[in-house]
Design a protein around this motif. Structure first.
Motif, PDB file in Angstrom:
ATOM      1  N   THR A 106      10.281  81.087  42.424  1.00 55.36           N
ATOM      2  CA  THR A 106       9.154  81.047  43.075  1.00 55.36           C
ATOM      3  C   THR A 106       9.339  81.289  44.871  1.00 55.36           C
ATOM      4  O   THR A 106       8.634  81.997  45.422  1.00 55.36           O
ATOM      5  CB  THR A 106       8.320  79.670  42.963  1.00 55.36           C
ATOM      6  OG1 THR A 106       7.958  79.270  41.529  1.00 55.36           O
ATOM      7  CG2 THR A 106       7.042  79.483  43.959  1.00 55.36           C
ATOM      8  N   ILE A 107      10.257  80.726  45.187  1.00 46.29           N
ATOM      9  CA  ILE A 107      10.472  80.980  46.612  1.00 46.29           C
ATOM     10  C   ILE A 107      11.076  82.490  46.718  1.00 46.29           C
ATOM     11  O   ILE A 107      10.360  82.976  47.850  1.00 46.29           O
ATOM     12  CB  ILE A 107      11.662  79.921  47.023  1.00 46.29           C
ATOM     13  CG1 ILE A 107      11.094  78.378  47.097  1.00 46.29           C
ATOM     14  CG2 ILE A 107      12.187  80.432  48.605  1.00 46.29           C
ATOM     15  CD1 ILE A 107      12.003  77.371  47.475  1.00 46.29           C
ATOM     16  N   MET A 109      10.253  85.172  44.925  1.00 45.44           N
ATOM     17  CA  MET A 109       8.948  85.768  44.754  1.00 45.44           C
ATOM     18  C   MET A 109       7.979  86.070  46.027  1.00 45.44           C
ATOM     19  O   MET A 109       7.664  86.906  46.453  1.00 45.44           O
ATOM     20  CB  MET A 109       8.141  85.348  43.666  1.00 45.44           C
ATOM     21  CG  MET A 109       8.704  85.836  42.304  1.00 45.44           C
ATOM     22  SD  MET A 109       8.299  87.471  41.837  1.00 45.44           S
ATOM     23  CE  MET A 109       6.944  87.555  41.982  1.00 45.44           C
ATOM     24  N   ARG A 110       7.970  84.723  46.548  1.00 43.37           N
ATOM     25  CA  ARG A 110       7.352  84.717  47.972  1.00 43.37           C
ATOM     26  C   ARG A 110       7.729  85.386  49.201  1.00 43.37           C
ATOM     27  O   ARG A 110       6.958  86.148  49.498  1.00 43.37           O
ATOM     28  CB  ARG A 110       6.993  83.246  48.289  1.00 43.37           C
ATOM     29  CG  ARG A 110       5.989  83.040  49.329  1.00 43.37           C
ATOM     30  CD  ARG A 110       5.655  81.323  49.687  1.00 43.37           C
ATOM     31  NE  ARG A 110       5.567  80.469  48.637  1.00 43.37           N
ATOM     32  CZ  ARG A 110       6.044  79.227  48.237  1.00 43.37           C
ATOM     33  NH1 ARG A 110       7.103  78.900  49.270  1.00 43.37           N
ATOM     34  NH2 ARG A 110       5.894  78.746  47.126  1.00 43.37           N
ATOM     35  N   ALA A 111       9.059  85.262  49.129  1.00 48.40           N
ATOM     36  CA  ALA A 111       9.879  86.253  50.217  1.00 48.40           C
ATOM     37  C   ALA A 111       9.695  87.524  49.857  1.00 48.40           C
ATOM     38  O   ALA A 111       9.429  88.344  50.676  1.00 48.40           O
ATOM     39  CB  ALA A 111      11.107  85.324  50.332  1.00 48.40           C
ATOM     40  N   THR A 113       7.862  89.284  47.905  1.00 45.39           N
ATOM     41  CA  THR A 113       6.321  89.817  48.027  1.00 45.39           C
ATOM     42  C   THR A 113       6.032  90.228  49.220  1.00 45.39           C
ATOM     43  O   THR A 113       5.249  91.264  49.553  1.00 45.39           O
ATOM     44  CB  THR A 113       5.368  88.784  47.330  1.00 45.39           C
ATOM     45  OG1 THR A 113       5.777  88.131  45.880  1.00 45.39           O
ATOM     46  CG2 THR A 113       3.923  89.405  47.108  1.00 45.39           C
ATOM     47  N   ARG A 114       6.172  89.334  50.315  1.00 44.11           N
ATOM     48  CA  ARG A 114       5.857  89.813  51.725  1.00 44.11           C
ATOM     49  C   ARG A 114       6.664  91.175  52.019  1.00 44.11           C
ATOM     50  O   ARG A 114       5.918  92.024  52.685  1.00 44.11           O
ATOM     51  CB  ARG A 114       6.552  88.924  52.753  1.00 44.11           C
ATOM     52  CG  ARG A 114       5.607  87.643  52.567  1.00 44.11           C
ATOM     53  CD  ARG A 114       5.971  86.699  53.821  1.00 44.11           C
ATOM     54  NE  ARG A 114       7.261  85.959  53.681  1.00 44.11           N
ATOM     55  CZ  ARG A 114       7.103  84.724  53.016  1.00 44.11           C
ATOM     56  NH1 ARG A 114       6.279  83.877  52.793  1.00 44.11           N
ATOM     57  NH2 ARG A 114       8.311  83.972  52.786  1.00 44.11           N
TER      58      ARG A 114
END
Length: 152
Positions: A106-107, A109-111, A113-114
């Motif tokens: 999750t972490i 993916m968040r990074a 994705t940016r």
């Protein structure tokens, strides 16, 4: 994201595996104290005598246990008086390994994705295979267990 905690986490997962079926065990409507006391044919007064309490206190303890507000030390004392063993455990919904992996993903993916958004704006989008590889690399190179739980 390999570290010294991996082996400890795997050993704990193995120990907790035997408790998984207990998650499905729901307490009797009036609680375990009352159910076991009744099953033994013991009155509230008799249990009270064994723990140094009045029958009214026993009734309160039983209600407190059924409501989930009883203290563990009190439950332990009652368990001994009923010739029972208090079993206390926090049983994760999935393995610790899966929870850590999902959180890291999750972490990551968040990074990523940016970064992917910026690359799309620059017409440098990556494919899904590259995305998976980027996620794995980010987890491997950028994350440590201590980083997983810093934010919500």
């Amino acid at each position: 994201m390999t570290n010294l905690n991996d082996r400890a986490r795997k050993r704990l997962d193995e120990r907790l595996a035997v408790a998984k079926p207990m998650k499905q065990q729901t307490p009797p409507p009036k609680g375990w104290i009352r159910a076991i006391r009744d099953g033994l044919g013991m009155s509230g007064a008799q249990l009270g005598k064994r723990i140094g309490a009045t029958p009214q206190n026993v009734e309160q303890l039983e209600k407190s246990e059924a409501a989930g507000t009883i203290q563990l030390q009190t439950l332990e004392k009652v368990a001994r008086a009923l010739d029972a063993t208090l079993v206390y455990a926090l049983v994760p919904n999935t393995s610790l390994e899966d929870t850590v992996h999902q959180r890291a993903r999750t972490i990551a993916m968040r990074a990523i994705t940016r970064v992917a958004h910026t690359m799309r704006l620059e017409d440098q989008a990556t494919g899904s295979g590259e995305l998976e590889e980027s996620i794995d690399q980010y987890i491997r190179d950028e994350l440590a267990d201590r980083d997983l739980w810093s934010e919500a």
